[in-house]
Design a protein around this motif. Structure first.
Motif, mmCIF file in Angstrom:
data_model
loop_
_atom_site.group_PDB
_atom_site.id
_atom_site.type_symbol
_atom_site.label_atom_id
_atom_site.label_comp_id
_atom_site.label_asym_id
_atom_site.label_seq_id
_atom_site.Cartn_x
_atom_site.Cartn_y
_atom_site.Cartn_z
ATOM 1 N N PHE A 64 0.904 -1.074 0.067
ATOM 2 C CA PHE A 64 0.002 -0.123 0.197
ATOM 3 C C PHE A 64 1.023 1.282 0.134
ATOM 4 N N GLY A 65 2.069 1.299 0.102
ATOM 5 C CA GLY A 65 2.968 2.302 -0.005
ATOM 6 C C GLY A 65 3.036 2.913 -1.527
ATOM 7 N N SER A 66 3.479 4.396 -1.529
ATOM 8 C CA SER A 66 3.195 4.872 -2.725
ATOM 9 C C SER A 66 4.663 5.525 -2.924
ATOM 10 N N GLN A 67 4.950 6.036 -3.892
ATOM 11 C CA GLN A 67 6.179 6.671 -4.147
ATOM 12 C C GLN A 67 6.325 7.899 -3.166
ATOM 13 N N TRP A 68 5.073 8.717 -3.117
ATOM 14 C CA TRP A 68 4.925 9.821 -2.199
ATOM 15 C C TRP A 68 5.192 9.741 -0.920
ATOM 16 N N ASN A 69 4.476 8.513 -0.506
ATOM 17 C CA ASN A 69 4.447 8.220 1.048
ATOM 18 C C ASN A 69 4.531 6.558 1.173
ATOM 19 N N VAL A 70 5.721 6.135 1.418
ATOM 20 C CA VAL A 70 6.018 4.651 1.596
ATOM 21 C C VAL A 70 5.490 4.162 2.700
ATOM 22 N N VAL A 71 5.188 4.817 3.805
ATOM 23 C CA VAL A 71 4.584 4.227 4.812
ATOM 24 C C VAL A 71 2.952 4.783 4.971
ATOM 25 N N PRO A 72 2.111 3.704 4.523
ATOM 26 C CA PRO A 72 0.820 3.904 4.859
ATOM 27 C C PRO A 72 0.275 4.055 6.269
ATOM 28 N N ASN A 73 -0.909 4.578 6.389
ATOM 29 C CA ASN A 73 -1.602 4.800 7.841
ATOM 30 C C ASN A 73 -2.586 3.570 8.012
ATOM 31 N N SER A 74 -2.463 3.171 9.245
ATOM 32 C CA SER A 74 -3.805 2.138 9.833
ATOM 33 C C SER A 74 -4.735 3.214 10.157
ATOM 34 N N ARG A 75 -6.156 3.071 9.857
ATOM 35 C CA ARG A 75 -6.949 3.854 10.181
ATOM 36 C C ARG A 75 -8.182 3.025 10.893
ATOM 37 N N ILE A 76 -8.550 3.559 12.244
ATOM 38 C CA ILE A 76 -9.736 2.666 12.721
ATOM 39 C C ILE A 76 -11.054 3.911 12.886
ATOM 40 N N SER A 77 -12.142 3.458 12.046
ATOM 41 C CA SER A 77 -13.054 4.295 12.194
ATOM 42 C C SER A 77 -14.475 3.558 13.035
ATOM 43 N N MET A 78 -14.875 4.385 13.934
ATOM 44 C CA MET A 78 -15.904 3.965 15.196
ATOM 45 C C MET A 78 -17.061 4.707 14.891
ATOM 46 N N THR A 79 -18.167 4.273 14.547
ATOM 47 C CA THR A 79 -19.546 4.793 14.569
ATOM 48 C C THR A 79 -20.315 4.243 15.702
ATOM 49 N N PHE A 80 -20.812 5.289 16.272
ATOM 50 C CA PHE A 80 -21.609 5.157 17.508
ATOM 51 C C PHE A 80 -23.150 5.185 17.444
ATOM 52 N N VAL A 110 -21.466 -0.018 18.950
ATOM 53 C CA VAL A 110 -20.231 0.734 18.418
ATOM 54 C C VAL A 110 -19.965 -0.366 16.962
ATOM 55 N N ASN A 111 -19.551 0.447 15.991
ATOM 56 C CA ASN A 111 -19.263 -0.274 14.563
ATOM 57 C C ASN A 111 -17.891 0.052 14.384
ATOM 58 N N ALA A 112 -17.089 -0.584 14.200
ATOM 59 C CA ALA A 112 -15.539 -0.435 14.054
ATOM 60 C C ALA A 112 -15.297 -0.953 12.571
ATOM 61 N N GLN A 113 -14.458 -0.171 11.771
ATOM 62 C CA GLN A 113 -13.718 -0.677 10.546
ATOM 63 C C GLN A 113 -12.253 -0.204 10.591
ATOM 64 N N PHE A 126 -4.822 12.564 -2.573
ATOM 65 C CA PHE A 126 -4.732 11.438 -3.411
ATOM 66 C C PHE A 126 -4.898 10.335 -2.304
ATOM 67 N N GLU A 127 -5.558 10.460 -1.289
ATOM 68 C CA GLU A 127 -5.718 9.481 -0.319
ATOM 69 C C GLU A 127 -6.713 8.404 -0.741
ATOM 70 N N GLN A 128 -6.124 7.024 -0.692
ATOM 71 C CA GLN A 128 -6.949 6.127 -1.096
ATOM 72 C C GLN A 128 -7.188 5.073 0.081
ATOM 73 N N VAL A 129 -8.271 4.720 0.643
ATOM 74 C CA VAL A 129 -8.546 4.144 1.847
ATOM 75 C C VAL A 129 -9.134 2.616 1.203
ATOM 76 N N THR A 130 -8.356 1.609 1.878
ATOM 77 C CA THR A 130 -8.575 0.106 1.694
ATOM 78 C C THR A 130 -9.257 -0.477 2.839
ATOM 79 N N ASP A 131 -10.441 -0.989 2.629
ATOM 80 C CA ASP A 131 -11.192 -1.370 3.800
ATOM 81 C C ASP A 131 -10.631 -3.127 3.987
ATOM 82 N N LEU A 132 -10.151 -3.194 5.324
ATOM 83 C CA LEU A 132 -9.527 -4.415 5.631
ATOM 84 C C LEU A 132 -10.617 -5.219 6.365
#
Length: 112
Positions: free
Chosen positions: A35-51, A59-62, A73-79
């Motif tokens: 998931f790294g790119s030439q502009w940012n080799v370290v992607p982020n882990s993201r936790i989204s919680m909906t209440f 609580v729903n978590a993603q 150019f943010e691209q989110v891949t749901d895991l």
């Protein structure tokens, strides 16, 4: 949420119904490779919680990997459909629930 903040996550967005936390996935070589790119080799882990609801609150978590976080150019891949990811989310949510219950014990029901 101290369970996640203690793991290096930072709150990037919050509202009455949603909480979003990110942290660099610098300890996950596979995520960097895929998931790294030439502009940012370290992607982020993201936790989204909906209440949803009140008493009890649902609580729903993603969990997602974010390529080029914070950019146009943010691209989110749901895991979330990954079994290992679901297990890690459940562990974190169980720890958060136990911590919340220990700090605010439930009131005993009155006997009649």
């Amino acid at each position: 949420m101290s369970v996640y903040l203690g793991r290096g996550f930072q709150i990037v967005r919050d509202s009455d119904l949603q909480l979003v936390m990110d942290r660099p996935a610098k300890d996950n070589f596979g995520a960097q490779l895929v998931f790294g790119s030439q502009w940012n080799v370290v992607p982020n882990s993201r936790i989204s919680m909906t209440f949803l609801g009140d008493n009890p609150t649902q609580v729903n978590a993603q969990l997602a990997i974010v390529t080029n976080p914070g950019s146009g150019f943010e691209q989110v891949t749901d895991l979330t459909n990954n079994a290992s990811t679901r297990q890690q989310l459940q562990i974190g949510m169980s720890q958060a629930k136990a911590l919340a219950e220990s700090q605010h014990p439930a009131k005993p029901k009155p006997t009649s």
